[in-house]
Design an enzyme around this catalytic site. Sequence first.
Site, PDB file in Angstrom:
ATOM      1  N   THR A   8       0.917  -1.043  -0.160  1.00 22.99           N
ATOM      2  CA  THR A   8       0.304  -0.345  -0.286  1.00 22.99           C
ATOM      3  C   THR A   8       0.754   1.184  -0.102  1.00 22.99           C
ATOM      4  O   THR A   8       1.851   1.802   0.272  1.00 22.99           O
ATOM      5  CB  THR A   8      -0.828  -0.206   0.827  1.00 22.99           C
ATOM      6  OG1 THR A   8      -2.194  -0.633   1.100  1.00 22.99           O
ATOM      7  CG2 THR A   8      -1.997   1.287   1.180  1.00 22.99           C
ATOM      8  N   PHE A  20       1.346   4.487   0.714  1.00 20.09           N
ATOM      9  CA  PHE A  20       0.394   6.333   2.074  1.00 20.09           C
ATOM     10  C   PHE A  20       0.949   7.094   1.448  1.00 20.09           C
ATOM     11  O   PHE A  20       2.640   7.390   1.110  1.00 20.09           O
ATOM     12  CB  PHE A  20       1.026   5.750   3.050  1.00 20.09           C
ATOM     13  CG  PHE A  20       0.383   4.521   3.479  1.00 20.09           C
ATOM     14  CD1 PHE A  20      -0.695   4.924   4.143  1.00 20.09           C
ATOM     15  CD2 PHE A  20       0.861   3.580   3.516  1.00 20.09           C
ATOM     16  CE1 PHE A  20      -1.520   3.914   4.837  1.00 20.09           C
ATOM     17  CE2 PHE A  20       0.339   2.226   4.091  1.00 20.09           C
ATOM     18  CZ  PHE A  20      -1.131   2.370   4.638  1.00 20.09           C
TER      19      PHE A  20
END
Length: 653
Positions: free
Chosen positions: A545, A547
């Site tokens: 992921t 960020f």
Amino acid sequence: MIVVLSQGVSVHDKEMVRIYLKDRGFSLREQALGEDEIIAASGKGVVDIRELSLLPGVERVAATSKPYELASRETKAEDTIVSVGGAAQSTGLVKIGGSRISVIAGPCAVESREQIMETAAMVRESGAVILRGGAFKPRTSPYAFQGLGMKGLEYMKAAGEAQGMPIVTEVVSPELAVQMKDITDMFQIGARNMQNYELLKKVGSLGKPVLLKRGPSATIEEWLLSAEYLLASGTQDVVLCERGIRTFETYTRNTLDISAIPVVKALSHLPVIVDPSHAVGIRAKVSSAGLAAIAAGADGLTIEVHPRPDEALSDGPQSLYPEQFERLMRDIEALAPVVGKELLRTPLPSHGGGAHHTEILTKAGDSEERGDIPAAFSGESGAFAEQALMRVFGEEASRLRCPSFRAVFDAVLDGSAMAGIVPVENSLAGSVHENYDLFLRYPDIAIVGELKLRIVHCLIGDEKADLDTIKIVRSHPQGFAQCRDFLDKYPHWQLEACNDTATAVASIAREGATKVAAIAGEAAAKIHGLKVLRMGIETNPLNYTRFVIITRRIGDKVSVPPSLGSEPPNKASLVFSVPDTPGSLFACLKIMSERGINLSKLESRPIQGQPWRYLFYVDVNIPESEGTFDPAIEELKTKTEDFRFLGVYRGSL
Ligand code: PEP
Ligand code: MN
């Protein structure tokens, strides 16, 4: 005639310009206009403009064809953005103009402390950013309610502070202007006083922002000349307000001059807002007129709202019920993107929402940036976002836990967090669109860094639980999607979706059940004292992921937390829309391609309110060779419609 002086002009050069103009019969006035230092020269003098333009210290000469100079677009081409409030910590800074739509709301008159407090809370909840209300009411009849005077102003100030809103109120005499100066955030010059030049001069000289209503029978030129009075007297912050003019039509209270909006926006750089309440005078017609004004290019609205309009002491018939105002705000939000704007939201005070329900998790004694002001993330303790945050700011960093992504943006904007961290993309599931959309709603938030976090999912349960006792599994829907193959082996498990993976773990910790498990990261298990029953259950181990770290822009400046390092940025995130013509996106990509600028991501998102039109989100790698990137961006701006920089930062590998 306006002479714009060069930045950092010397005292000597300035004096020479002055002498040159005086010798030719002009009377002079010096002041600032936006960023510029100017000399306004008036009178019947004659001058050779080319010669004057060549004098040392002269940047340019604006000889306008209009009788108003300071207010004219010929003098200042770019839109003026007026800032209201923000001096006191308790009221946020509100900007009017540019790409925002700012909504002012409140009752016609302040009637009591309770009434203004109640109304302020209601309009704030619906999204108004400035509180209006009359303490001194110029009424057509001398027997009508004339307002509570200075007492009313104090009540209004208290209501504004309670809701974190600056206030605007009408001033009716030069003497009162002086008394009101330190209390109100913005003066309103009422329609009846638009041509009260002594009042304009006094109010202008106080230097505060002014909302200038158009007189009911004033021409656009007369209105702009009144703005000129204010600007020439010392204030730089004038917002024009169309509120209906008198015509032969009597069905509505006045006739809203919609065409004045595009006309004035072309003639002047000043923001223009509209008051449909006084224009129309009939509650049921106010919202339509307001929406029409936004569609015509108004920078905002001022709306009369009363909790019980039937009991209002003035202008009840045109005051909206709070529910009507709420509906209007929703409609404005939907309409704004159609005209390339955003409805301005400002952070609610901490007791009223925004960073509401936040919790400071660790108070590290030696937290690096800005003392112990935390970095914000969304989710429960143990969320992947918290892991990402600790990677960036250290295990001991103070953390502000927020209930939503939006609350993270609010906390960064209002300064309760020095930075925030939000996910923008998962390598398997794709973009987190909510956060992309939030970047558009929060133009004062910038991306300053990024982090890619490997996502390893675990099945987590009670100490006494095992795979045979489990009947229910909780997680975020993404957690289920990413562990599909593992879950397929246990078709009898019932899946329950939660807001985030760590919330799923927290719920088991609270219930202590052996039949419930959660899918989340290992950290969540540790924090909540639970057991990892299976580790690494994600279908594809290449699960990351991305960020981004966000901070607040202040003016042109963006603060970069020291823990992000000082290496130069090598990545930029942009958003733009392109004209709906063949090849328009290609033209943009060509600019990058020709300069050897690599695109690491290109994604389109629907533009809210404009079906089948799209915004393009682009991540590019900034080339090391100097002089490549900036010209590419400048050229790109000429080919795009709505262009925004989300941030320039150091990309993570
Ligand atoms: C008002 O805004 O309360 C008001 C009196 O408006 P106007 O001056 O436009 O009549
Ligand atoms: Mn009114």
